[in-house]
Design a protein around this motif. Structure first.
Motif, PDB file in Angstrom:
ATOM      1  N   PHE A  35       0.610  -1.117  -0.025  1.00  0.00           N
ATOM      2  CA  PHE A  35      -0.053  -0.083  -0.010  1.00  0.00           C
ATOM      3  C   PHE A  35       0.950   1.358   0.075  1.00  0.00           C
ATOM      4  N   SER A  36       0.323   2.389  -0.566  1.00  0.00           N
ATOM      5  CA  SER A  36       0.929   3.674  -0.477  1.00  0.00           C
ATOM      6  C   SER A  36       0.628   4.455   0.789  1.00  0.00           C
ATOM      7  N   VAL A  37       1.038   5.143   1.232  1.00  0.00           N
ATOM      8  CA  VAL A  37       0.759   6.007   2.467  1.00  0.00           C
ATOM      9  C   VAL A  37      -0.624   6.835   2.003  1.00  0.00           C
ATOM     10  N   GLU A  38      -0.900   7.124   0.950  1.00  0.00           N
ATOM     11  CA  GLU A  38      -2.328   7.508   0.862  1.00  0.00           C
ATOM     12  C   GLU A  38      -3.275   6.513   0.724  1.00  0.00           C
ATOM     13  N   ASP A  39      -3.017   5.381   0.232  1.00  0.00           N
ATOM     14  CA  ASP A  39      -4.010   4.370   0.546  1.00  0.00           C
ATOM     15  C   ASP A  39      -4.447   4.082   1.861  1.00  0.00           C
ATOM     16  N   LEU A  40      -3.424   3.925   2.784  1.00  0.00           N
ATOM     17  CA  LEU A  40      -3.648   3.674   4.244  1.00  0.00           C
ATOM     18  C   LEU A  40      -4.479   4.704   4.785  1.00  0.00           C
ATOM     19  N   HIS A  41      -4.424   6.022   4.399  1.00  0.00           N
ATOM     20  CA  HIS A  41      -4.632   7.059   5.216  1.00  0.00           C
ATOM     21  C   HIS A  41      -6.299   7.035   4.692  1.00  0.00           C
ATOM     22  N   GLU A  42      -6.544   6.735   3.444  1.00  0.00           N
ATOM     23  CA  GLU A  42      -7.902   6.668   2.889  1.00  0.00           C
ATOM     24  C   GLU A  42      -8.546   5.536   3.842  1.00  0.00           C
ATOM     25  N   LYS A  43      -7.855   4.433   3.860  1.00  0.00           N
ATOM     26  CA  LYS A  43      -8.743   3.318   4.420  1.00  0.00           C
ATOM     27  C   LYS A  43      -8.809   3.333   6.060  1.00  0.00           C
ATOM     28  N   ASN A  44      -7.693   4.297   6.764  1.00  0.00           N
ATOM     29  CA  ASN A  44      -7.789   4.743   8.093  1.00  0.00           C
ATOM     30  C   ASN A  44      -9.134   5.499   8.258  1.00  0.00           C
ATOM     31  N   ARG A  69     -18.087  10.084  22.497  1.00  0.00           N
ATOM     32  CA  ARG A  69     -17.165   9.904  21.202  1.00  0.00           C
ATOM     33  C   ARG A  69     -16.871   8.509  20.715  1.00  0.00           C
ATOM     34  N   THR A  70     -16.631   8.528  19.648  1.00  0.00           N
ATOM     35  CA  THR A  70     -16.334   7.465  19.076  1.00  0.00           C
ATOM     36  C   THR A  70     -14.719   6.706  19.319  1.00  0.00           C
ATOM     37  N   MET A  71     -14.780   5.253  19.414  1.00  0.00           N
ATOM     38  CA  MET A  71     -13.522   4.916  19.800  1.00  0.00           C
ATOM     39  C   MET A  71     -12.532   5.115  18.739  1.00  0.00           C
ATOM     40  N   PRO A  72     -11.227   5.643  19.037  1.00  0.00           N
ATOM     41  CA  PRO A  72     -10.273   5.840  18.100  1.00  0.00           C
ATOM     42  C   PRO A  72      -9.649   4.506  17.529  1.00  0.00           C
ATOM     43  N   PHE A  73      -9.618   3.864  16.283  1.00  0.00           N
ATOM     44  CA  PHE A  73      -9.200   2.649  16.029  1.00  0.00           C
ATOM     45  C   PHE A  73      -7.971   2.864  15.225  1.00  0.00           C
ATOM     46  N   ALA A 420       3.632  -1.061  19.896  1.00  0.00           N
ATOM     47  CA  ALA A 420       3.289  -1.684  18.903  1.00  0.00           C
ATOM     48  C   ALA A 420       3.099  -0.403  17.740  1.00  0.00           C
ATOM     49  N   PRO A 421       3.274  -0.756  16.357  1.00  0.00           N
ATOM     50  CA  PRO A 421       3.148   0.610  15.544  1.00  0.00           C
ATOM     51  C   PRO A 421       1.775   0.885  15.640  1.00  0.00           C
ATOM     52  N   ALA A 422       1.558   2.272  15.392  1.00  0.00           N
ATOM     53  CA  ALA A 422       0.164   2.678  15.029  1.00  0.00           C
ATOM     54  C   ALA A 422       0.082   3.462  13.832  1.00  0.00           C
ATOM     55  N   PHE A 423      -0.757   3.810  13.093  1.00  0.00           N
ATOM     56  CA  PHE A 423      -0.741   4.708  11.890  1.00  0.00           C
ATOM     57  C   PHE A 423      -1.953   5.553  12.039  1.00  0.00           C
ATOM     58  N   GLN A 424      -1.334   6.948  12.295  1.00  0.00           N
ATOM     59  CA  GLN A 424      -2.391   8.200  12.388  1.00  0.00           C
ATOM     60  C   GLN A 424      -1.573   9.278  11.915  1.00  0.00           C
ATOM     61  N   LYS A 425      -2.330  10.246  11.283  1.00  0.00           N
ATOM     62  CA  LYS A 425      -2.007  11.379  10.719  1.00  0.00           C
ATOM     63  C   LYS A 425      -0.899  10.924   9.239  1.00  0.00           C
ATOM     64  N   GLU A 426      -1.060  10.018   8.608  1.00  0.00           N
ATOM     65  CA  GLU A 426      -0.145   9.732   7.693  1.00  0.00           C
ATOM     66  C   GLU A 426       1.115   9.238   8.014  1.00  0.00           C
ATOM     67  N   GLY A 451      -9.437 -10.760  22.194  1.00  0.00           N
ATOM     68  CA  GLY A 451      -9.631  -9.932  23.494  1.00  0.00           C
ATOM     69  C   GLY A 451      -9.545  -8.300  22.845  1.00  0.00           C
ATOM     70  N   LEU A 452      -9.639  -7.268  23.769  1.00  0.00           N
ATOM     71  CA  LEU A 452      -9.483  -5.945  23.509  1.00  0.00           C
ATOM     72  C   LEU A 452      -8.006  -5.309  23.587  1.00  0.00           C
ATOM     73  N   SER A 453      -7.315  -5.140  22.461  1.00  0.00           N
ATOM     74  CA  SER A 453      -6.055  -4.508  22.521  1.00  0.00           C
ATOM     75  C   SER A 453      -6.242  -2.956  22.643  1.00  0.00           C
ATOM     76  N   ARG A 454      -5.926  -2.382  23.649  1.00  0.00           N
ATOM     77  CA  ARG A 454      -6.107  -0.814  23.871  1.00  0.00           C
ATOM     78  C   ARG A 454      -4.657  -0.402  23.466  1.00  0.00           C
ATOM     79  N   VAL A 455      -4.655   0.910  22.888  1.00  0.00           N
ATOM     80  CA  VAL A 455      -3.287   1.662  22.385  1.00  0.00           C
ATOM     81  C   VAL A 455      -3.477   3.143  22.987  1.00  0.00           C
ATOM     82  N   ALA A 456      -2.276   3.445  23.700  1.00  0.00           N
ATOM     83  CA  ALA A 456      -2.005   4.869  23.801  1.00  0.00           C
ATOM     84  C   ALA A 456      -1.904   5.692  22.769  1.00  0.00           C
ATOM     85  N   LEU A 457      -2.750   6.105  22.151  1.00  0.00           N
ATOM     86  CA  LEU A 457      -2.513   6.855  20.660  1.00  0.00           C
ATOM     87  C   LEU A 457      -1.679   8.114  20.841  1.00  0.00           C
TER      88      LEU A 457
END
Length: 486
Positions: A35-44, A69-73, A420-426, A451-457
């Protein structure tokens, strides 16, 4: 895309220290790089919109700008290989089994207190110990814990440790299913090349576990009528309540929808009163029955406890469970496992300091800037100090709190939580994660795979709670070859 990613400072779920993916992440990593960064951003963005459209929200009580609030994913899953999951599953069953035996014991014979394993005052002075209301209750299957949420972390060596037990009203199971649903919908490419334990039948297992709590005097023990009792739409976990009731096929009710007559509980319907056998309650003990607990409660059902005591209705999770998931009792759970099961704990605790102990208190007060301090009765990341990230004023405030009421707080070392890696703001960046594992207690214990993996974004944050800015990830448990058992 992960060339600049830092996997050296902390134990990383996905990447080795040399920057290569771990063996169980290799296929995922290969697909990700197509994927390109643009693809991932759009999917996110599509994934976040999916949560919004479905109304997958939680409530933040302290937020003045708005409660919903919606749960950030984050779309990069936490992937657990089968051998690791087998160890987690065994450890979770062991822990919940011991905690259940502890609850049965302290509300009946109190043998563990007579043998001096736990200080009696830790139980008798505990605000969640409901001696009068819960002593001598006949619990279906002797099972106090219908649903447990056990929070795990991994330390700097990658070893799993239990951070916290949640035995009252653990929330978040709905997000496990919705994270998977959104992930499959937005990123189907990842699922074609992975054999992942399915969540498909898990809500049936939950319903079966619930129905196994049919009370002694149920009119039909094979087909009991169960309801989910919610405080209402303003509760932080209301989406969780709605989702679980819908998926289990049971009615979602508030206290005003139920009435007690002749020590039996009935649900009001347009066709008259219908007998209720099991109440999966999502309201706290104090509000369950104004006749037995807080007389000012308008959320509960007058006379409910008496109906329970007479074997006409079951209440899950059990009344008084809070004494077992109290943060002061947490340190004794390994001893409970040895005492009740004659086994060594499979998953260890995080080291804990009791501040009622003078020596421990002095050590903690001298090292507040290096430690985590928690209120034993709070959850959701409230009334907590993270020393390395705190201001001088915050440290001094907690110093005063500890001096004023030392028994109300515990302290723990600042664990180097895995990342773990997170992808936010491209872009990709490392975030701390934990894992809430759900254990379902019926005639036997079953563990939800993953289970529920929770992440400190928030970059650098150690707080994964959604109420404090955390988000969620999908959790994949890989199958063992062609194994379909999960």
């Amino acid at each position: 895309m992960l060339k600049q990613y830092d996997s050296k400072t902390f134990f990383d779920e996905m990447m080795e220290m040399d920057g290569k993916p771990k063996s169980h992440y290799e296929q995922f990593h290969d697909i990700l790089n197509r994927f390109s960064v643009e693809d991932l951003h759009e999917k996110n963005e599509t994934a976040q919109l999916s949560f919004l459209r479905q109304g997958i929200t939680f409530t933040v009580y302290s937020d003045k700008t708005g409660t919903e609030r919606t749960m950030p994913f984050d779309f990069i899953p936490v992937i657990i290989p089968p051998d690791q999951w087998e160890q987690i599953e065994k450890g979770m069953k062991q822990r919940v089994k011991a905690l259940n035996l502890f609850l049965e014991d302290i509300y009946n014979d109190q043998q563990i207190l007579k043998d001096g394993l736990i200080p009696r005052e830790l139980i008798e002075d505990n605000p969640y110990y409901y001696k009068e209301q819960a002593t001598g209750l006949k619990i279906p299957n002797d099972n106090h814990i219908f649903l447990a949420g056990i929070d795990l972390i991994r330390d700097h060596n990658g070893e799993y440790r239990v951070l916290e037990d949640n035995l009252r009203n653990p929330s978040g199971m709905s997000y496990v299913f919705q994270n998977r649903f959104v992930m499959r919908r937005v990123f189907p490419e990842f699922f074609n090349s992975h054999q992942i334990c399915t969540l498909e039948h898990q809500l049936s297992n939950l319903h079966e576990a619930l129905c196994s709590h049919a009370p002694e005097n149920s009119e039909d023990k094979h087909h009991p009528i169960a309801v989910l009792l919610t405080p209402g739409s303003y509760n932080a976990a209301y989406y969780d309540h709605v989702f679980l009731a819908q998926q289990m096929g049971i009615e979602l009710v508030e206290g005003r929808d139920l009435v007690v007559k002749d020590d039996c509980v009935y649900m009001k319907t347009i066709r008259g009163l219908h007998r209720v056998d099991i109440i999966y309650r999502r309201i706290d003990d104090d509000f369950l029955d104004p006749k037995a607990f807080n007389p000012e409660s308008v959320l509960g059902v007058p006379g409910l406890l008496e109906a329970y005591r007479k074997g006409n209705v079951a209440i899950t999770n059990g009344i008084g469970n809070g004494v077992a998931d109290d943060k002061a009792i947490y340190a004794y759970v390994p001893d409970m496992i040895r005492y009740y099961l004659d086994e060594e704990p499979l998953i260890k605790n995080v080291e804990t300091y009791f501040l009622r102990d003078k020596e421990a208190r002095e050590h903690v007060l001298e090292n507040l800037e290096e430690l985590v301090v928690k209120n034993v009765g709070s959850s959701g990341g409230y009334d907590m100090l993270i020393g390395p990230h705190a201001t001088k004023a915050e440290i001094e405030l907690f110093r005063e709190k500890i001096i004023q009421d030392p028994a109300q707080y515990i302290a723990q070392p600042t664990i180097k939580l895995s990342r773990a890696p997170a992808f936010q703001k491209e872009r990709f960046y490392p975030c701390h994660v934990d894992l809430r594992v759900f254990v379902m207690g019926g005639k036997e214990l079953k563990v939800l795979p993953g289970g529920l993996s929770r992440v400190a974004l928030k970059e650098g944050s150690l707080v994964v709670n959604s109420s404090q800015g955390g988000g969620g990830k999908d959790t994949w448990v890989l199958k063992q070859g062609s194994d379909d058992s999960c």
